[in-house]
Write a protein that holds these residues in place. Structure first.
Motif, PDB file in Angstrom:
ATOM      1  N   GLY A 178       2.901  87.593 109.435  1.00  0.00           N
ATOM      2  CA  GLY A 178       2.426  87.487 110.810  1.00  0.00           C
ATOM      3  C   GLY A 178       1.807  88.748 111.364  1.00  0.00           C
ATOM      4  O   GLY A 178       1.446  88.800 112.543  1.00  0.00           O
ATOM      5  N   VAL A 179       1.652  89.792 110.533  1.00  0.00           N
ATOM      6  CA  VAL A 179       1.165  91.079 111.034  1.00  0.00           C
ATOM      7  C   VAL A 179      -0.241  90.971 111.607  1.00  0.00           C
ATOM      8  O   VAL A 179      -0.572  91.623 112.604  1.00  0.00           O
ATOM      9  N   LEU A 180      -1.083  90.149 111.003  1.00  0.00           N
ATOM     10  CA  LEU A 180      -2.461  90.004 111.458  1.00  0.00           C
ATOM     11  C   LEU A 180      -2.531  89.725 112.951  1.00  0.00           C
ATOM     12  O   LEU A 180      -3.317  90.326 113.682  1.00  0.00           O
ATOM     13  N   ALA A 181      -1.686  88.827 113.439  1.00  0.00           N
ATOM     14  CA  ALA A 181      -1.746  88.423 114.841  1.00  0.00           C
ATOM     15  C   ALA A 181      -0.756  89.157 115.727  1.00  0.00           C
ATOM     16  O   ALA A 181      -1.036  89.387 116.910  1.00  0.00           O
ATOM     17  N   TYR A 182       0.415  89.528 115.178  1.00  0.00           N
ATOM     18  CA  TYR A 182       1.492  90.016 116.028  1.00  0.00           C
ATOM     19  C   TYR A 182       1.928  91.455 115.738  1.00  0.00           C
ATOM     20  O   TYR A 182       2.713  92.014 116.499  1.00  0.00           O
ATOM     21  N   GLY A 183       1.463  92.032 114.651  1.00  0.00           N
ATOM     22  CA  GLY A 183       1.889  93.376 114.305  1.00  0.00           C
ATOM     23  C   GLY A 183       3.165  93.365 113.479  1.00  0.00           C
ATOM     24  O   GLY A 183       3.819  92.338 113.305  1.00  0.00           O
ATOM     25  N   ASN A 184       3.522  94.545 112.946  1.00  0.00           N
ATOM     26  CA  ASN A 184       4.740  94.641 112.139  1.00  0.00           C
ATOM     27  C   ASN A 184       5.938  94.923 113.041  1.00  0.00           C
ATOM     28  O   ASN A 184       5.845  94.847 114.271  1.00  0.00           O
ATOM     29  N   ALA A 185       7.075  95.251 112.443  1.00  0.00           N
ATOM     30  CA  ALA A 185       8.311  95.388 113.226  1.00  0.00           C
ATOM     31  C   ALA A 185       8.172  96.419 114.337  1.00  0.00           C
ATOM     32  O   ALA A 185       8.711  96.242 115.434  1.00  0.00           O
ATOM     33  N   ARG A 186       7.468  97.494 114.068  1.00  0.00           N
ATOM     34  CA  ARG A 186       7.307  98.538 115.093  1.00  0.00           C
ATOM     35  C   ARG A 186       6.615  97.980 116.334  1.00  0.00           C
ATOM     36  O   ARG A 186       7.012  98.267 117.472  1.00  0.00           O
ATOM     37  N   GLU A 187       5.574  97.179 116.152  1.00  0.00           N
ATOM     38  CA  GLU A 187       4.862  96.604 117.292  1.00  0.00           C
ATOM     39  C   GLU A 187       5.699  95.557 118.031  1.00  0.00           C
ATOM     40  O   GLU A 187       5.426  95.255 119.196  1.00  0.00           O
ATOM     41  N   LEU A 188       6.698  95.001 117.368  1.00  0.00           N
ATOM     42  CA  LEU A 188       7.528  93.965 117.981  1.00  0.00           C
ATOM     43  C   LEU A 188       8.750  94.537 118.691  1.00  0.00           C
ATOM     44  O   LEU A 188       9.512  93.789 119.292  1.00  0.00           O
ATOM     45  N   CYS A 189       8.960  95.842 118.609  1.00  0.00           N
ATOM     46  CA  CYS A 189      10.162  96.474 119.154  1.00  0.00           C
ATOM     47  C   CYS A 189       9.842  97.223 120.442  1.00  0.00           C
ATOM     48  O   CYS A 189       8.970  98.096 120.468  1.00  0.00           O
ATOM     49  N   LEU A 190      10.568  96.879 121.502  1.00  0.00           N
ATOM     50  CA  LEU A 190      10.398  97.549 122.792  1.00  0.00           C
ATOM     51  C   LEU A 190      11.435  98.640 123.031  1.00  0.00           C
ATOM     52  O   LEU A 190      11.174  99.593 123.765  1.00  0.00           O
ATOM     53  N   GLY A 191      12.614  98.493 122.469  1.00  0.00           N
ATOM     54  CA  GLY A 191      13.671  99.471 122.692  1.00  0.00           C
ATOM     55  C   GLY A 191      14.732  99.381 121.627  1.00  0.00           C
ATOM     56  O   GLY A 191      14.858  98.361 120.940  1.00  0.00           O
ATOM     57  N   SER A 210      14.392  99.347 110.317  1.00  0.00           N
ATOM     58  CA  SER A 210      14.482 100.604 109.572  1.00  0.00           C
ATOM     59  C   SER A 210      13.384 100.729 108.525  1.00  0.00           C
ATOM     60  O   SER A 210      12.959 101.845 108.193  1.00  0.00           O
ATOM     61  N   SER A 211      12.925  99.604 108.000  1.00  0.00           N
ATOM     62  CA  SER A 211      11.852  99.632 107.010  1.00  0.00           C
ATOM     63  C   SER A 211      10.492  99.320 107.617  1.00  0.00           C
ATOM     64  O   SER A 211       9.488  99.279 106.901  1.00  0.00           O
ATOM     65  N   ASN A 212      10.452  99.072 108.942  1.00  0.00           N
ATOM     66  CA  ASN A 212       9.212  98.667 109.620  1.00  0.00           C
ATOM     67  C   ASN A 212       8.565  97.508 108.868  1.00  0.00           C
ATOM     68  O   ASN A 212       7.415  97.574 108.439  1.00  0.00           O
ATOM     69  N   ALA A 213       9.322  96.432 108.728  1.00  0.00           N
ATOM     70  CA  ALA A 213       8.896  95.294 107.913  1.00  0.00           C
ATOM     71  C   ALA A 213       7.598  94.678 108.433  1.00  0.00           C
ATOM     72  O   ALA A 213       7.299  94.714 109.628  1.00  0.00           O
ATOM     73  N   GLY A 214       6.855  94.100 107.515  1.00  0.00           N
ATOM     74  CA  GLY A 214       5.571  93.480 107.853  1.00  0.00           C
ATOM     75  C   GLY A 214       5.629  91.977 107.749  1.00  0.00           C
ATOM     76  O   GLY A 214       6.098  91.286 108.633  1.00  0.00           O
ATOM     77  N   GLY A 215       5.161  91.424 106.612  1.00  0.00           N
ATOM     78  CA  GLY A 215       5.197  89.984 106.423  1.00  0.00           C
ATOM     79  C   GLY A 215       3.889  89.309 106.770  1.00  0.00           C
ATOM     80  O   GLY A 215       2.847  89.947 106.946  1.00  0.00           O
ATOM     81  N   LEU A 250      -9.666 105.288  98.304  1.00  0.00           N
ATOM     82  CA  LEU A 250     -10.179 104.403  99.353  1.00  0.00           C
ATOM     83  C   LEU A 250      -9.488 104.647 100.693  1.00  0.00           C
ATOM     84  O   LEU A 250      -9.574 103.835 101.599  1.00  0.00           O
ATOM     85  N   HIS A 251      -8.779 105.784 100.780  1.00  0.00           N
ATOM     86  CA  HIS A 251      -8.100 106.183 102.018  1.00  0.00           C
ATOM     87  C   HIS A 251      -7.064 105.147 102.446  1.00  0.00           C
ATOM     88  O   HIS A 251      -6.955 104.792 103.628  1.00  0.00           O
ATOM     89  N   GLY A 252      -6.288 104.682 101.469  1.00  0.00           N
ATOM     90  CA  GLY A 252      -5.257 103.688 101.731  1.00  0.00           C
ATOM     91  C   GLY A 252      -3.870 104.290 101.722  1.00  0.00           C
ATOM     92  O   GLY A 252      -3.694 105.517 101.754  1.00  0.00           O
ATOM     93  N   SER A 253      -2.869 103.426 101.662  1.00  0.00           N
ATOM     94  CA  SER A 253      -1.462 103.835 101.679  1.00  0.00           C
ATOM     95  C   SER A 253      -0.744 103.279 100.454  1.00  0.00           C
ATOM     96  O   SER A 253      -0.960 102.124 100.072  1.00  0.00           O
ATOM     97  N   ILE A 254       0.150 104.100  99.875  1.00  0.00           N
ATOM     98  CA  ILE A 254       0.919 103.663  98.712  1.00  0.00           C
ATOM     99  C   ILE A 254       2.159 102.873  99.122  1.00  0.00           C
ATOM    100  O   ILE A 254       2.868 102.353  98.272  1.00  0.00           O
ATOM    101  N   SER A 255       2.430 102.790 100.417  1.00  0.00           N
ATOM    102  CA  SER A 255       3.563 101.999 100.902  1.00  0.00           C
ATOM    103  C   SER A 255       3.150 101.293 102.178  1.00  0.00           C
ATOM    104  O   SER A 255       3.152 101.891 103.259  1.00  0.00           O
ATOM    105  N   ALA A 256       2.808 100.022 102.058  1.00  0.00           N
ATOM    106  CA  ALA A 256       2.290  99.295 103.215  1.00  0.00           C
ATOM    107  C   ALA A 256       3.402  98.707 104.068  1.00  0.00           C
ATOM    108  O   ALA A 256       3.363  98.780 105.283  1.00  0.00           O
ATOM    109  N   GLU A 257       4.420  98.090 103.418  1.00  0.00           N
ATOM    110  CA  GLU A 257       5.458  97.448 104.228  1.00  0.00           C
ATOM    111  C   GLU A 257       6.855  97.511 103.621  1.00  0.00           C
ATOM    112  O   GLU A 257       7.815  97.107 104.268  1.00  0.00           O
ATOM    113  N   HIS A 258       7.014  98.030 102.438  1.00  0.00           N
ATOM    114  CA  HIS A 258       8.337  98.070 101.807  1.00  0.00           C
ATOM    115  C   HIS A 258       9.075  99.389 102.035  1.00  0.00           C
ATOM    116  O   HIS A 258      10.261  99.479 101.764  1.00  0.00           O
ATOM    117  N   GLY A 259       8.374 100.416 102.493  1.00  0.00           N
ATOM    118  CA  GLY A 259       9.025 101.700 102.729  1.00  0.00           C
ATOM    119  C   GLY A 259       8.916 102.634 101.528  1.00  0.00           C
ATOM    120  O   GLY A 259       8.243 102.349 100.534  1.00  0.00           O
TER     121      GLY A 259
END
Length: 476
Positions: free
Chosen positions: A161-174, A154-159, A427-436
């Motif tokens: 391992g994102v560099l190699a594996y992606g965040n929660a969204r990339e780890l979810c198939l269904g 629900s928060s699309n958590a990061g942590g 710098l064209h960044g985001s104010i919420s990277a992984e906490h929501g």
């Protein structure tokens, strides 16, 4: 401040409680208390009822009744979030829906490299189950011993391992999701390729419980690395760290599985306040990098890769000093240093925290500009910068000046946020990277995001939740 109301009618509370049974319908305020406070103590909510359903059918019946009666529902899975998305408001009208009893690992499929798990499964439990099946679930967070998969998604958590594996969204198939109407969207598919229309699952991943209740998910597993090497390096500047990252990517490629940047101040705070940590390097440096290389071939290959990276870094005078963990235990100790680091800031007094991301190449520029912005708001304030440099995500926290007043410093919260976030946006960044977004950044998101983006999000919200009962007051 929310209006205080008596809360739902007692007869309505009885109807909700009957769905899960009295044992799992918490009404006593002492039992309810842990569900009403965010882990940093910033938000304190009120509710007359916490429901702990034990099946998807019970969740469905709860949501159907909620829509029928216009009762606001706050989904909660782990209660480790840092932006207040999981905490009810102070009105007492909202009911908390805890997913903690939906805690089954339904399947580990080693051939498909997938795990089908329910929302209440603790992240560390899934990591251990994958390990027992000779697989890796790479999502890794400091709260992994208590956070739950539903909250992670629900928060699309990061942590780390994102560099190699992606965040929660990339780890979810269904996903399996109960909609506000009580309908169940069953999309628990294991497909890595599926172009049949809109990617509906990604509307719910990262939505912070505002569109539906995630009850289960199919998640990616990976082969366990045959070798893992961890190193700590001391450097002179963020520019040197960026050069080391470029070098590591060039020499190690996909085998580079973590690259964490740590400033001298959070490093010193950790040595001063954390229990059981050991100084990684003999000398002191302005900046540090915690780096991990993982090999699918062998331990020897991982060792050779990390030695090649650090040797080149030393030869090119990018790295001032470095040590490679001599054992698994020392590697774990290096990671423990990083994991306890955020809590080591607490004894230094009040702090204002930011979870930002910028393009990796812009990190040194952000650090320089943000430091000036911080001092313009609060001279003497102490920048505490650390984070996942490999994916551009920094935790840029500000501790009050030494000897300063906590309340006075926290009174600068909005001014400090604006100053730091102005640098991020430049710098064209985001104010919420992984906490929501949650409650913490909702107003700023609405004020600063492109109007069309907000309009589209509101259209999606109305389409899924026309009664407005799903986690109201969060995100948008």
């Amino acid at each position: 401040m929310n209006d205080i109301s008596p809360g739902p009618d007692p007869a309505l509370i009885d109807r909700f409680a009957a769905i899960v049974g009295d044992k799992y319908a918490l009404r006593d305020q002492q039992d309810i208390a842990p569900y009403l406070i965010e882990r940093r103590g910033r938000w304190h909510g009120r509710t007359a009822l916490v429901l702990r359903p034990g099946s998807v059918d019970e969740v469905s019946r709860i949501m159907r009744l909620a829509t029928e009666t216009g009762t606001p529902i706050v989904p909660q899975s782990g209660n480790t979030g840092l932006v207040g998305a999981q905490v009810p408001d102070t009105s007492g009208r909202e009911i908390v829906l805890s997913l903690s009893r939906l805690n089954r690992i339904r399947e580990i499929d080693v051939l498909s490299n997938t795990a089908t798990v329910e929302a209440g499964v603790i992240l560390q439990t899934l990591q251990e189950a994958a390990d027992a099946a000779d697989r890796l679930f790479p999502l890794s967070l400091a709260a992994q011993g208590s956070c739950q998969i539903g909250g992670n998604l629900s928060s699309n958590a990061g942590g780390t391992g994102v560099l190699a594996y992606g965040n929660a969204r990339e780890l979810c198939l269904g996903v399996e999701v109960v909609l506000p109407t009580g309908e169940v969207f069953d999309d628990l598919r294991k497909l890595k390729k599926d172009n049949t229309g809109y990617d509906l699952k990604n509307l719910f991943v990262g939505a912070e419980g505002t569109l539906g209740v995630i009850t289960a998910a199919v998640l990616k597993l990976f082969p366990k690395p045959k070798g893992r090497e961890v190193a700590f390096a001391g450097l002179s500047s963020p520019e040197a760290a960026l050069s080391l990252f470029s070098l590591a990517m060039d020499r190690a490629g996909a085998a580079l599985t973590a690259f964490e940047l740590i400033g001298q101040r959070p490093y010193d705070f950790t040595l001063a306040h954390a229990q059981g940590v050991v100084r990684p390097l003999a000398g002191d440096w302005p900046w540090y990098v915690l780096m991990q290389v993982s090999s699918g071939r062998s331990a020897e290959d991982a060792r050779a890769l990390i030695e090649e990276v650090l040797s080149a870094g030393l030869e090119q005078e990018i790295v001032g000093d470095a040590v490679i963990a001599a054992s698994i235990a020392q590697g774990d100790a290096f990671w423990n240093f990083r994991e306890v680091l955020p809590d080591a800031q607490k004894p230094e007094g009040a702090s204002i925290k930011h979870d930002i991301s910028v393009p990796v190449a812009s990190i040194p520029q952000f650090i320089e500009k943000a430091a000036s912005a911080v001092q313009s708001v609060s001279p003497g304030a102490r920048e505490v910068c650390f984070g996942h440099m490999g994916d551009g995500n920094l935790h840029y926290n500000i501790s009050r000046p030494v000897g300063g007043d906590d309340d006075a410093f926290l009174g600068l919260y909005h001014a400090m946020n604006q100053a730091v976030h102005d640098v991020v946006r430049s710098l064209h960044g985001s104010i919420s990277a992984e906490h929501g977004i949650g409650q913490l950044k909702r107003d700023e998101l609405i004020a600063t995001a492109p109007p069309m983006a907000i309009d589209l999000m509101r259209r999606v919200k109305r389409a899924f939740d026309p009664a407005g009962i799903m986690n109201p007051g969060k995100v948008i």
